[in-house]
Design a protein around this motif. Structure first.
Motif, PDB file in Angstrom:
ATOM      1  N   GLU A  32      71.815  83.479 140.375  1.00 33.37           N
ATOM      2  CA  GLU A  32      72.671  82.304 140.208  1.00 33.37           C
ATOM      3  C   GLU A  32      71.832  81.030 140.073  1.00 33.37           C
ATOM      4  O   GLU A  32      72.096  80.193 139.207  1.00 33.37           O
ATOM      5  N   SER A  49      80.760  76.542 135.281  1.00 36.81           N
ATOM      6  CA  SER A  49      81.536  77.785 135.218  1.00 36.81           C
ATOM      7  C   SER A  49      80.760  78.998 135.723  1.00 36.81           C
ATOM      8  O   SER A  49      81.315  80.089 135.810  1.00 36.81           O
ATOM      9  N   ILE A  50      79.482  78.830 136.062  1.00 34.48           N
ATOM     10  CA  ILE A  50      78.691  79.968 136.542  1.00 34.48           C
ATOM     11  C   ILE A  50      79.219  80.394 137.906  1.00 34.48           C
ATOM     12  O   ILE A  50      79.323  79.590 138.823  1.00 34.48           O
ATOM     13  N   GLN A  51      79.576  81.669 138.004  1.00 28.45           N
ATOM     14  CA  GLN A  51      80.117  82.208 139.251  1.00 28.45           C
ATOM     15  C   GLN A  51      79.335  83.440 139.667  1.00 28.45           C
ATOM     16  O   GLN A  51      78.803  84.164 138.821  1.00 28.45           O
ATOM     17  N   LYS A  52      79.307  83.669 140.968  1.00 28.16           N
ATOM     18  CA  LYS A  52      78.654  84.846 141.539  1.00 28.16           C
ATOM     19  C   LYS A  52      79.693  85.599 142.354  1.00 28.16           C
ATOM     20  O   LYS A  52      80.380  85.020 143.181  1.00 28.16           O
ATOM     21  N   ARG A  53      79.828  86.900 142.079  1.00 30.17           N
ATOM     22  CA  ARG A  53      80.703  87.758 142.870  1.00 30.17           C
ATOM     23  C   ARG A  53      79.890  88.966 143.326  1.00 30.17           C
ATOM     24  O   ARG A  53      79.286  89.654 142.494  1.00 30.17           O
ATOM     25  N   ILE A  61      77.100  87.960 137.994  1.00 26.43           N
ATOM     26  CA  ILE A  61      76.781  86.541 137.930  1.00 26.43           C
ATOM     27  C   ILE A  61      76.873  86.126 136.470  1.00 26.43           C
ATOM     28  O   ILE A  61      76.303  86.781 135.601  1.00 26.43           O
ATOM     29  N   PRO A  63      78.667  82.896 133.448  1.00 27.14           N
ATOM     30  CA  PRO A  63      79.612  81.830 133.147  1.00 27.14           C
ATOM     31  C   PRO A  63      80.980  82.396 132.804  1.00 27.14           C
ATOM     32  O   PRO A  63      81.093  83.510 132.301  1.00 27.14           O
ATOM     33  N   THR A  64      82.014  81.608 133.078  1.00 30.84           N
ATOM     34  CA  THR A  64      83.371  82.034 132.751  1.00 30.84           C
ATOM     35  C   THR A  64      83.916  81.322 131.523  1.00 30.84           C
ATOM     36  O   THR A  64      84.987  81.674 131.040  1.00 30.84           O
TER      37      THR A  64
END
Length: 137
Positions: A32, A49-53, A61, A63-64
């Motif tokens: 991330e 928009s970068i997300q980590k799940r 990891i 962008p959305t």
């Protein structure tokens, strides 16, 4: 009978319940941060928009924003036509331009996702070693 040596089952249990999730979480945090440092920033929307799940031994990891694919791989030259009006309107050098068609030259790829994956892939053995050594000692 008394057991001697290392009980591999204990190590395997510790690996599954403790070490692997920590490796995944640490690698995801690293990914991330690297992705955020590599993403091209114009408006900040793509960066934001970068997300980590993470869940157990899996992490995602990225962008959305839907246009991330065009930033990553670039675009070929293409024609832009108006959709909701008869002309396109945009500014170039502070001057308003009105035109019924625009010939976009395309964009170069900015492979921030691929570069992040390569960086993380190279870093995982070190992350694994650090976490495993601390857990086993």
């Amino acid at each position: 009978m008394q057991q001697r040596g290392l009980d591999i089952r204990i190590l395997a249990d510790k690996l599954e319940s403790d070490i692997l999730p920590r490796v995944v979480e640490t690698a995801a945090d690293y990914a991330e941060a690297i992705m955020a440092s590599k993403v091209p920033v114009r408006t900040g929307r793509l960066l934001g928009s970068i997300q980590k799940r993470t869940q157990g031994s899996e992490a995602v990891i990225g962008p959305t924003e839907p246009y991330a694919v065009y930033v990553e791989y670039g675009t070929a030259p293409h024609v832009i036509l108006p959709v909701f009006s008869r002309v396109l309107a945009f500014k170039i050098g502070g001057k308003m331009i009105f035109t019924p068609i625009a010939h976009h030259p395309g964009t170069k790829p900015r492979p921030f996702i691929h570069e992040t994956a390569e960086d993380v892939k190279d870093r995982i053995p070190g992350i694994w070693k650090d976490i495993a050594e601390r857990a086993i000692s």
